[in-house]
Design a protein around this motif. Structure first.
Motif, PDB file in Angstrom:
ATOM      1  N   VAL B 204      41.567  29.273  30.841  1.00 10.97           N
ATOM      2  CA  VAL B 204      41.299  29.517  32.267  1.00 10.97           C
ATOM      3  C   VAL B 204      41.885  28.386  33.111  1.00 10.97           C
ATOM      4  CG1 VAL B 204      39.167  30.820  31.878  1.00 10.97           C
ATOM      5  CG2 VAL B 204      39.047  28.336  32.178  1.00 10.97           C
ATOM      6  N   ARG B 205      42.132  28.697  34.367  1.00  8.36           N
ATOM      7  CA  ARG B 205      42.585  27.675  35.316  1.00  8.36           C
ATOM      8  C   ARG B 205      41.533  26.601  35.477  1.00  8.36           C
ATOM      9  NH1 ARG B 205      44.352  32.080  37.739  1.00  8.36           N
ATOM     10  NH2 ARG B 205      46.399  32.123  38.753  1.00  8.36           N
ATOM     11  N   MET B 206      41.969  25.351  35.519  1.00  4.16           N
ATOM     12  CA  MET B 206      41.044  24.246  35.803  1.00  4.16           C
ATOM     13  C   MET B 206      41.678  23.412  36.914  1.00  4.16           C
ATOM     14  SD  MET B 206      38.237  22.463  34.978  1.00  4.16           S
ATOM     15  CE  MET B 206      37.707  23.019  33.342  1.00  4.16           C
ATOM     16  N   LYS B 207      41.065  23.413  38.076  1.00  2.62           N
ATOM     17  CA  LYS B 207      41.645  22.676  39.199  1.00  2.62           C
ATOM     18  C   LYS B 207      40.946  21.336  39.388  1.00  2.62           C
ATOM     19  CE  LYS B 207      43.618  26.372  41.908  1.00  2.62           C
ATOM     20  NZ  LYS B 207      43.898  26.816  43.301  1.00  2.62           N
ATOM     21  N   LYS B 208      41.752  20.330  39.684  1.00  5.84           N
ATOM     22  CA  LYS B 208      41.192  19.001  39.907  1.00  5.84           C
ATOM     23  C   LYS B 208      40.917  18.787  41.384  1.00  5.84           C
ATOM     24  CE  LYS B 208      43.136  16.740  35.950  1.00  5.84           C
ATOM     25  NZ  LYS B 208      44.058  15.720  35.459  1.00  5.84           N
ATOM     26  N   ILE B 209      39.730  18.305  41.656  1.00  4.52           N
ATOM     27  CA  ILE B 209      39.352  18.043  43.043  1.00  4.52           C
ATOM     28  C   ILE B 209      39.700  16.594  43.365  1.00  4.52           C
ATOM     29  CG2 ILE B 209      37.458  18.102  44.710  1.00  4.52           C
ATOM     30  CD1 ILE B 209      35.973  19.870  42.606  1.00  4.52           C
ATOM     31  N   ARG B 226      35.992  23.839  50.547  1.00  2.00           N
ATOM     32  CA  ARG B 226      37.288  24.294  51.073  1.00  2.00           C
ATOM     33  C   ARG B 226      38.145  24.879  49.951  1.00  2.00           C
ATOM     34  NH1 ARG B 226      38.762  19.730  53.385  1.00  2.00           N
ATOM     35  NH2 ARG B 226      40.137  19.219  51.630  1.00  2.00           N
ATOM     36  N   MET B 227      38.160  24.201  48.793  1.00  4.80           N
ATOM     37  CA  MET B 227      38.969  24.712  47.681  1.00  4.80           C
ATOM     38  C   MET B 227      38.469  26.080  47.234  1.00  4.80           C
ATOM     39  SD  MET B 227      39.700  21.279  45.396  1.00  4.80           S
ATOM     40  CE  MET B 227      40.739  22.042  44.137  1.00  4.80           C
ATOM     41  N   ILE B 228      37.158  26.213  47.186  1.00  2.00           N
ATOM     42  CA  ILE B 228      36.588  27.500  46.769  1.00  2.00           C
ATOM     43  C   ILE B 228      36.979  28.594  47.767  1.00  2.00           C
ATOM     44  CG2 ILE B 228      34.414  28.770  46.539  1.00  2.00           C
ATOM     45  CD1 ILE B 228      33.193  26.255  45.281  1.00  2.00           C
ATOM     46  N   GLN B 229      36.875  28.259  49.046  1.00  2.00           N
ATOM     47  CA  GLN B 229      37.207  29.265  50.055  1.00  2.00           C
ATOM     48  C   GLN B 229      38.678  29.668  49.985  1.00  2.00           C
ATOM     49  OE1 GLN B 229      35.626  27.274  53.477  1.00  2.00           O
ATOM     50  NE2 GLN B 229      33.691  28.416  53.413  1.00  2.00           N
ATOM     51  N   GLU B 230      39.539  28.680  49.825  1.00  2.00           N
ATOM     52  CA  GLU B 230      40.969  28.992  49.740  1.00  2.00           C
ATOM     53  C   GLU B 230      41.273  29.837  48.503  1.00  2.00           C
ATOM     54  OE1 GLU B 230      42.433  24.837  51.875  1.00  2.00           O
ATOM     55  OE2 GLU B 230      42.978  25.236  49.774  1.00  2.00           O
ATOM     56  N   PRO B 238      36.149  31.756  41.609  1.00  2.00           N
ATOM     57  CA  PRO B 238      35.560  30.471  41.209  1.00  2.00           C
ATOM     58  C   PRO B 238      34.321  30.731  40.349  1.00  2.00           C
ATOM     59  CG  PRO B 238      35.975  30.555  43.585  1.00  2.00           C
ATOM     60  CD  PRO B 238      36.108  31.948  43.062  1.00  2.00           C
ATOM     61  N   PHE B 239      34.215  30.022  39.207  1.00  2.00           N
ATOM     62  CA  PHE B 239      33.087  30.353  38.306  1.00  2.00           C
ATOM     63  C   PHE B 239      32.457  29.138  37.628  1.00  2.00           C
ATOM     64  CE2 PHE B 239      34.404  29.986  33.779  1.00  2.00           C
ATOM     65  CZ  PHE B 239      35.692  29.540  33.984  1.00  2.00           C
ATOM     66  N   TYR B 240      33.066  27.958  37.698  1.00  2.00           N
ATOM     67  CA  TYR B 240      32.575  26.810  36.917  1.00  2.00           C
ATOM     68  C   TYR B 240      32.944  25.535  37.633  1.00  2.00           C
ATOM     69  CZ  TYR B 240      32.297  23.656  32.753  1.00  2.00           C
ATOM     70  OH  TYR B 240      32.019  22.650  31.840  1.00  2.00           O
ATOM     71  N   PHE B 241      31.989  24.642  37.711  1.00  2.00           N
ATOM     72  CA  PHE B 241      32.273  23.324  38.271  1.00  2.00           C
ATOM     73  C   PHE B 241      31.643  22.275  37.369  1.00  2.00           C
ATOM     74  CE2 PHE B 241      30.537  19.869  41.064  1.00  2.00           C
ATOM     75  CZ  PHE B 241      31.727  19.171  41.142  1.00  2.00           C
ATOM     76  N   CYS B 242      32.445  21.325  36.937  1.00  2.00           N
ATOM     77  CA  CYS B 242      31.940  20.242  36.100  1.00  2.00           C
ATOM     78  C   CYS B 242      31.810  18.983  36.954  1.00  2.00           C
ATOM     79  CB  CYS B 242      32.888  19.994  34.925  1.00  2.00           C
ATOM     80  SG  CYS B 242      32.374  18.610  33.903  1.00  2.00           S
TER      81      CYS B 242
END
Lengths: 525, 525
Positions: B204-209, B226-230, B238-242
């Motif tokens: 799955v995609r993993m985006k760095k904040i 903002r990242m989630i909205q975009e 969006p489904f997971y935040f570590c």
């Protein structure tokens, strides 16, 4: 507790362990407790002030032992063996004291290096093809994983990565999701449940290949070939096949030479990765008489067995080899820019990794400069795998104990001959048990006895066999677990303990026949 | 080696270990060997006949020790600590001797049950919300994983499964591949590299904040929102935040209350799973003064830290809690028909599992009747998760050591107060080191000192700091590793060894300033 007290308590613990193992026969092999038994025996919270060590030791017999299934009792015949030897325990004590976390060469060079050399030693004991030996220049080599489940998953992930890359190389415009959703992996319907689970984790189809009793539960090349052809015709992409040598239910062997000819040729868009899971049986291949079971290994991309099952190296020590380290390294590799900086910036700390099979966790890497734009694909952003750089992750956990010390102590204290003798003794005992079963007309043998597992049953219904097994386990003098073979409920008698002797086998058989008599008198035929 | 010889050799090993740890200061903390040093010191193959034990022991000093990085030397300040205490070593010896493989309740009830209760003990020490405590009726609870990397991955897989199911429930016609390819996970750019790797494994995609120095490297709620909205606007899911509490580079803390408000509300098609990785810092939360750092835990679905880092429980012991066991159980569950038969057929052997968090490997399940047609989807074929059945796999490996014995010995031999004292001592020593740095005008502190890590550097170029670090490590009297913070090369001074005292800190500082002087004289400013 300081070092002085540890000297005293440690020596007491050594005696406690020796006492436990010397007298283990006198314990009930299978515990007589109900679920939830332990919670009421101890406080609900940790103590504020320290307890005394005497109290802790007393609680071993009061709290723990009543709920222990004694895997090392010579009356334990369940599942498959797990190793327990004195040299391995000594090595493990040392490993605990050194207590290094071997996630990179620099984090403890001896940990990385001894593992590479021990895996070569073991690979040579198994007469693995040269391709699988790291040596000083090889492209393959071995690594210790925690369990066979992890090895299966790691191989599957590497295969997935290789397949996607090969397809992207020939068709760069193809959308990646369109590739992964078409991938299909195969394993025997006799394979361990962890193989199916690996497919779930990796998010790929995993198809089970049906096997037949008449084929001794071995996957037939023709069946695999047909499934592959049908799947290809349906637009799927076959990419991974997990063969089993010594299945869990009946210790059946896939014919890997035949299967290698199916999965090997580049008939398909992506070459099929063949992984061999020999979790239990693998240890036996150190004996020349059992080595032919591994013939065909040259077709495999990866091979794994659990030295912690039958090779006297205490859990965990699941030994895995690959033909091309770069296939695995690539599967876990990150963005090349990021990598490049890692290599450059932490070079002074991490140095070169002499064994790319050992994961090198650059735990500081997240701080190194990298584009804030995330890489969304693990495949497209990768440069071709480069061995001998500093970022070769290829196991699921990053931290790791100094496990190769156990192999080193065991191999040296037993010698190859001692280990072979040990394997042969178990096989002989299994043969002895088999002949006892065969001599009794009421029973039948349900699968060929090749190594240390005997599958047998009462001639008759599943019900009578289920009742017999229940009676055996409720008696708690010996412990067995069942399997189903072609719909038949079968009892598995696995040689497990290091100290099992002929007298234990005969005693077990006497008990089984006595209970069988009772069951047959009670139940209508 | 028999039990009699083990009594003798075991006691010698206890003394060897005590000697090693008592005199560890006298060893060179960071080894002076070149990659490949070990191979030439030992034979190329295992011996045919056994070696003597004396020879094996002699080789510990000849072969192993020259290549060991001594993690438990009071001069070791690299990475983060790894635990090493005498009670844990004693418990581990016992664990090795019992040598059970705890893949199910029946495989050793004490192993499963002690783990459940110890995780409750520790959860209470941390004052976790009731939701995370198993007790006798809770829906949550804890389990020991091998490493934080595994915990991150397990949480991600569970989140993936939950997201796909929720979407399928509301839109059953939607193709699954269309879902997984749209999933997007998030973590801080300060997160450990294993988080990114978990994304690769799960496909799955993993985006760095991105984080900023001005925000103390904490993820800002607004940035995440903002990242989630975009991403939502772009059709992603969006489904997971570590979240990270105590990052590896600088021990920074995400504000989980603020982030919980972002990830919590059911604004999105699938609720976002919040996992908290507190690998290093987690141990400190047993002290009331550090517990506020964990505020917001009530928003999390899962939480993990490494008791094997800073809580005196030797590796491996990575403690993980979840709010709803069923979320995890579901992620690894198989075909329901197959399950139903498992439950039915092996009930007599496996009984009920009192802790669904402990994986119950039905190693015989592949032989149970199931449709030969493979299930191609892990999501569609699943019935809703049912707790307290016999097939709750939820870790990557199936086999497991009796690791909770280490927690039991350590918690009892130290008591909560002893453990708190230990944490506080390290934090005090870090503060002492910080004040030494602050008192020297040539140096600067690079990040807030919250726990046992001090990030510092010479005022000046990266080059001068790199040179200083190289000089420090080449001297081999103390060992540190670097990080980059906002492009600056920074030295990390982590309190690691159990026996570090104020005098070691002062000695280290004296060495650092002396080398700094040399470097500054040599290098042009």
């Amino acid at each position: 507790m300081d070092a002085t007290e540890f000297r005293r308590r440690g020596k007491e613990m050594v005696d406690l362990i020796a006492d436990y193992l010397e007298n283990i026969e006198q314990r009930t092999v299978y515990p007589d407790v109900e679920p939830g038994y332990l919670r009421s025996l101890i406080p609900e919270e940790a103590p504020e002030e320290p307890d005394t060590y005497e109290d802790v030791v007393k609680d071993i017999e009061r709290v723990i032992m009543p709920g222990v299934t004694h895997w090392h009792s010579p009356y334990f015949y369940a599942y498959f063996p797990t190793a327990n030897s004195f040299p391995a325990m000594l090595a493990d004590m040392l490993s605990g004291a050194i207590g290094c976390i071997g996630f990179s060469w620099a984090a403890s060079p001896a940990c990385t290096e001894l593992e590479t050399v021990m895996m070569d030693w073991l690979g040579k004991m198994l007469k693995l093809p040269e391709d699988f030996i790291a040596g000083t220049h090889g492209q393959g080599g071995g690594v210790i994983q925690g369990t066979a489940s992890e090895a299966t998953l790691v191989a599957l992930l590497a295969a997935r990565c290789r397949a996607v890359r090969m397809i992207l190389a020939s068709d760069p415009q193809r959308p990646e999701t369109g590739i992964t959703s078409k991938l299909v992996a195969y394993s025997s319907d006799q394979a361990h449940c962890s193989v199916e689970r690996a497919g779930m984790i990796a998010g790929v189809r995993m198809k089970k290949i049906p096997t037949e009793q008449s084929d001794k539960y071995a996957v037939q090349g023709e069946t695999l070939r047909r499934m592959i052809q049908e799947d290809k015709a349906a637009g799927l992409i076959p990419f991974y096949f997990c063969a089993t040598l010594g299945t869990t239910p009946s210790c059946a062997f896939d014919h890997i030479t035949e299967l290698g000819h199916v999965s090997g040729p580049a008939l398909y868009v992506s070459k099929i990765w063949m992984h061999i899971d020999a979790a239990y049986a693998g240890s036996s291949f150190i004996c020349p008489e059992f080595r032919p079971l591994l013939n065909g290994i040259e077709f495999a991309d990866s091979f794994n067995f659990n030295a912690h099952k039958w090779l006297l190296v205490n859990f965990d020590c699941s030994t895995m080899w690959v033909k091309k380290r770069s296939d695995l390294i690539g599967a876990f590799k990150m963005d090349p820019l990021y990598l490049k900086h890692d290599h450059q910036d932490v070079h002074s700390v991490c140095s070169t990794n002499p064994n790319p099979l050992i994961p090198l966790c650059l735990i500081l890497s997240p701080t190194l400069p990298h584009p804030t734009a995330p890489s969304t694909s693990p495949y497209r952003t990768l440069s071709p795998p480069v061995p001998h750089t500093t970022s070769q992750h290829w196991q699921i956990p990053l931290g790791r104990r100094f496990r190769s010390l156990k192999m080193w102590f065991v191999f040296r204290m037993y010698g190859l001959k001692g280990l072979q003798d040990y394997i042969r003794k178990h096989v002989e005992l299994a043969k002895e048990f088999e002949s006892l079963v065969r001599a009794d007309q009421r029973f039948e043998i349900s699968a060929d006895v090749v190594l240390g597992l005997v599958c047998f049953r009462l001639k008759g219904s599943n019900e009578v066999n289920e009742t017999l097994l229940k009676r055996i386990n409720n008696g708690r003098k010996i412990h067995l677990v069942p399997c189903l073979l072609s719909g038949q409920f079968v009892l598995r008698f696995a040689l497990c303990a290091r100290t099992t002797e002929s007298r234990h086998i005969r005693e077990a058989w006497q008990l089984i026949t006595q209970l069988a008599e009772e069951v047959m008198q009670e139940l209508p035929h």
